[in-house]
Design a protein around this motif. Structure first.
Motif, short mmCIF file in Angstrom:
data_model
loop_
_atom_site.label_atom_id
_atom_site.label_comp_id
_atom_site.label_asym_id
_atom_site.label_seq_id
_atom_site.Cartn_x
_atom_site.Cartn_y
_atom_site.Cartn_z
N UNK A 181 1.24 1.82 -7.76
CA UNK A 181 1.36 2.88 -8.76
C UNK A 181 2.75 2.75 -9.39
N UNK A 182 2.87 1.86 -10.36
CA UNK A 182 4.17 1.54 -10.95
C UNK A 182 4.81 2.75 -11.63
N UNK A 183 4.09 3.54 -12.44
CA UNK A 183 4.73 4.70 -13.07
C UNK A 183 5.34 5.67 -12.05
N UNK A 184 4.62 5.92 -10.96
CA UNK A 184 5.14 6.86 -9.95
C UNK A 184 6.36 6.29 -9.24
N UNK A 185 6.33 5.00 -8.91
CA UNK A 185 7.47 4.38 -8.23
C UNK A 185 8.68 4.34 -9.16
N UNK A 186 8.47 4.00 -10.43
CA UNK A 186 9.57 3.94 -11.39
C UNK A 186 10.19 5.32 -11.60
N UNK A 187 9.36 6.37 -11.68
CA UNK A 187 9.88 7.73 -11.85
C UNK A 187 10.69 8.16 -10.63
N UNK A 188 10.19 7.83 -9.44
CA UNK A 188 10.93 8.17 -8.22
C UNK A 188 12.27 7.44 -8.20
N UNK A 189 12.27 6.17 -8.56
CA UNK A 189 13.50 5.39 -8.54
C UNK A 189 14.53 5.94 -9.52
N UNK A 190 14.07 6.34 -10.69
CA UNK A 190 15.00 6.91 -11.68
C UNK A 190 15.65 8.18 -11.15
N UNK A 191 14.86 9.01 -10.49
CA UNK A 191 15.42 10.23 -9.90
C UNK A 191 16.47 9.90 -8.86
N UNK A 192 16.28 8.79 -8.15
CA UNK A 192 17.22 8.39 -7.10
C UNK A 192 18.38 7.55 -7.63
N UNK A 227 0.82 -1.22 0.00
CA UNK A 227 0.00 0.00 0.00
C UNK A 227 0.85 1.27 0.00
N UNK A 228 2.17 1.14 0.19
CA UNK A 228 3.04 2.32 0.24
C UNK A 228 3.08 3.02 -1.12
N UNK A 229 3.05 4.36 -1.08
CA UNK A 229 3.19 5.11 -2.32
C UNK A 229 4.66 5.40 -2.60
N UNK A 230 4.93 6.08 -3.69
CA UNK A 230 6.32 6.31 -4.11
C UNK A 230 7.11 7.08 -3.06
N UNK A 231 6.48 8.05 -2.42
CA UNK A 231 7.22 8.85 -1.43
C UNK A 231 7.53 8.03 -0.19
N UNK A 291 8.16 4.85 -0.19
CA UNK A 291 9.28 3.99 -0.58
C UNK A 291 10.56 4.80 -0.67
N UNK A 292 10.45 6.04 -1.17
CA UNK A 292 11.64 6.90 -1.23
C UNK A 292 12.26 7.08 0.16
N UNK A 293 11.42 7.18 1.17
CA UNK A 293 11.91 7.38 2.53
C UNK A 293 12.71 6.18 3.04
N UNK A 294 12.53 5.01 2.43
CA UNK A 294 13.26 3.82 2.86
C UNK A 294 14.63 3.69 2.19
N UNK A 295 14.87 4.47 1.15
CA UNK A 295 16.10 4.33 0.38
C UNK A 295 17.32 4.74 1.21
N UNK A 296 18.38 3.95 1.10
CA UNK A 296 19.66 4.25 1.73
C UNK A 296 20.73 4.30 0.64
N UNK A 297 21.96 4.72 0.97
CA UNK A 297 23.03 4.71 -0.04
C UNK A 297 23.32 3.33 -0.62
#
Length: 401
Positions: free
Chosen positions: A163-174, A132-136, A138-144
């Motif tokens: 929401x695959x498009x939103x998660x994929x876009x966030x991941x690309x930015x990261x 159920x987590x949204x892209x943001x 998931x972004x908060x879980x990212x580490x180096x």
């Protein structure tokens, strides 16, 4: 002087002329078998741009890869001996010691085992996020250390939509790669690479092969991920036989027709299940009542035959009695073949990090190619059995009281 006049018949049988006239054109591809590839020159022997050994695939495998690349809108498509090896092969290609994977908690359980077993031994860690987590979130879980986000939508067993498009876009930015298990859509109903995902994986065992008799997997990729997969696939030596490749090509010929039948039947059964008194809720993203319906309607073009149903409270014994006496729904793992299947899946949910709580048992149904009214009748008599088994202990309690 010809070979036959120079050498003994034993040698002629081994080295006999293998040339033939141009092959007659047939609807299906030629099955080309061979481990050794005979080359025209010493220069060709070490030409990295040529096929020099049969393991990398000959004409039959190449025909399949080309078709799958087109299906998934990919730069490259790589085939593996099973859906699981497509998953493990992809993760091995993209990850190194010290990396981290963020995985949706609904991933296929063998994926979880590989992350917790083999990859953990090689120093790769995994953490799981709620579907159920949204892209943001998931972004908060990212580490180096985060290198890959592993997705699956709808999720295995519980069918949550992401929401695959939103998660994929966030991941690309990261600067993080995304991988999705796209088996539910069969590469037809959803095109992950068009929505920014780096690698789309399928168990071709399911809908592409379509007849419950072939194991095979696919990893289709774009960009740098395709380069990494190409190198790793060559280094690790995964291979698919030409006969199995032919079977997958044959399945592709009827994939759209079969999938349309599976989907239409599944939707009709899902709608029927929603109004049955023994059913609490139905997991099918095409239903307006499904929590993921809006995302499905936006991103997908249809559904396959795999759905879920939460029953009203019932004992494990009652559920087993229901499933075991179904006549048309087989009791077995996998799905995507022509036959319908039904299994209780609660034991598989225990491994999850984010625990699920349903009011009753969860069934997974694969709706095959049988007549829908026959399948509904089979389910109805199964639900009758469930009701009888559930009511029997209550009657005994009342009699004892």
């Amino acid at each position: 002087m010809t070979l036959s006049s120079m050498v003994h018949e034993q040698t002629r049988l081994i080295h006999g002329d293998s040339r033939c006239d141009a092959l007659q054109r047939t609807p299906g591809p030629v099955i080309q078998r061979g481990s050794t590839v005979l080359l025209p020159s010493c220069e060709a022997l070490y030409d990295g741009g040529k096929v020099t050994y049969g393991r990398v695939g000959l004409s039959t495998q190449r025909t399949l890869r080309d078709a799958l690349r087109d299906l998934e809108h990919a730069d490259e498509a790589f085939i593996y001996p099973s859906g699981l090896t497509a998953i493990t092969g992809t993760l091995l290609a993209l990850l190194s010691a010290g990396d981290e994977v963020l995985a949706c908690d609904t991933v296929y359980n063998p994926t979880r085992r590989f992350l917790a077993g083999t990859l953990a031994r090689y120093g790769v860690t995994a953490r799981y996020f709620d579907p159920a987590d949204d892209a943001e979130s998931i972004r908060a879980m990212i580490t180096p250390k985060t290198r890959v986000i592993f997705l699956e939508s709808p999720g295995s067993l519980s069918f949550e939509m992401q929401d695959i498009p939103a998660i994929a876009a966030m991941a690309k930015q990261a600067g993080i790669m995304t991988v999705i298990d796209n088996t539910w859509s069969a590469g037809v109903l959803f095109k992950p690479l068009d929505h920014g995902v780096d690698v789309s994986i399928q168990s071709l065992t399911k809908y592409v092969c379509g007849h419950s008799d072939v194991f095979m997997g696919l990893a289709a990729a774009k960009g740098h991920a395709a380069v990494l997969l190409a190198a790793s696939s060559y280094e690790t030596g995964w291979a698919v036989s030409p006969d199995d490749a032919y079977m997958a090509i044959r399945g592709l010929r009827t994939l759209h027709s079969r999938l349309a039948h599976h989907g239409a039947a599944a939707l009709k059964i899902a709608e029927w299940l929603e109004v049955q008194p023994e059913v609490q809720s139905v997991m099918c993203p095409a239903l307006p009542s499904d929590p993921g319906h809006a995302i499905w309607k936006r991103d997908f073009t249809g559904i396959c035959g795999l759905i879920g149903a939460v029953l009203k409270p019932a004992s494990e014994t009652a559920v087993a009695a229901m499933v075991e006496q179904l006549k048309l729904f087989g009791l077995g793992f996998s799905w995507g073949g022509y036959e319908s299947l039904a299994i209780p899946v609660d034991p598989q949910l225990k491994a999850r990090t984010h625990k699920l709580s349903y009011p009753g048992p969860l069934l997974r149904l694969h709706i095959g190619l049988e007549r829908v009214d026959d399948l509904i009748a089979d389910l109805r008599q199964g639900l009758d059995t469930l009701s009888q088994e559930t009511a029997a202990p209550q009657r005994k309690l009342r009699a004892a009281g």
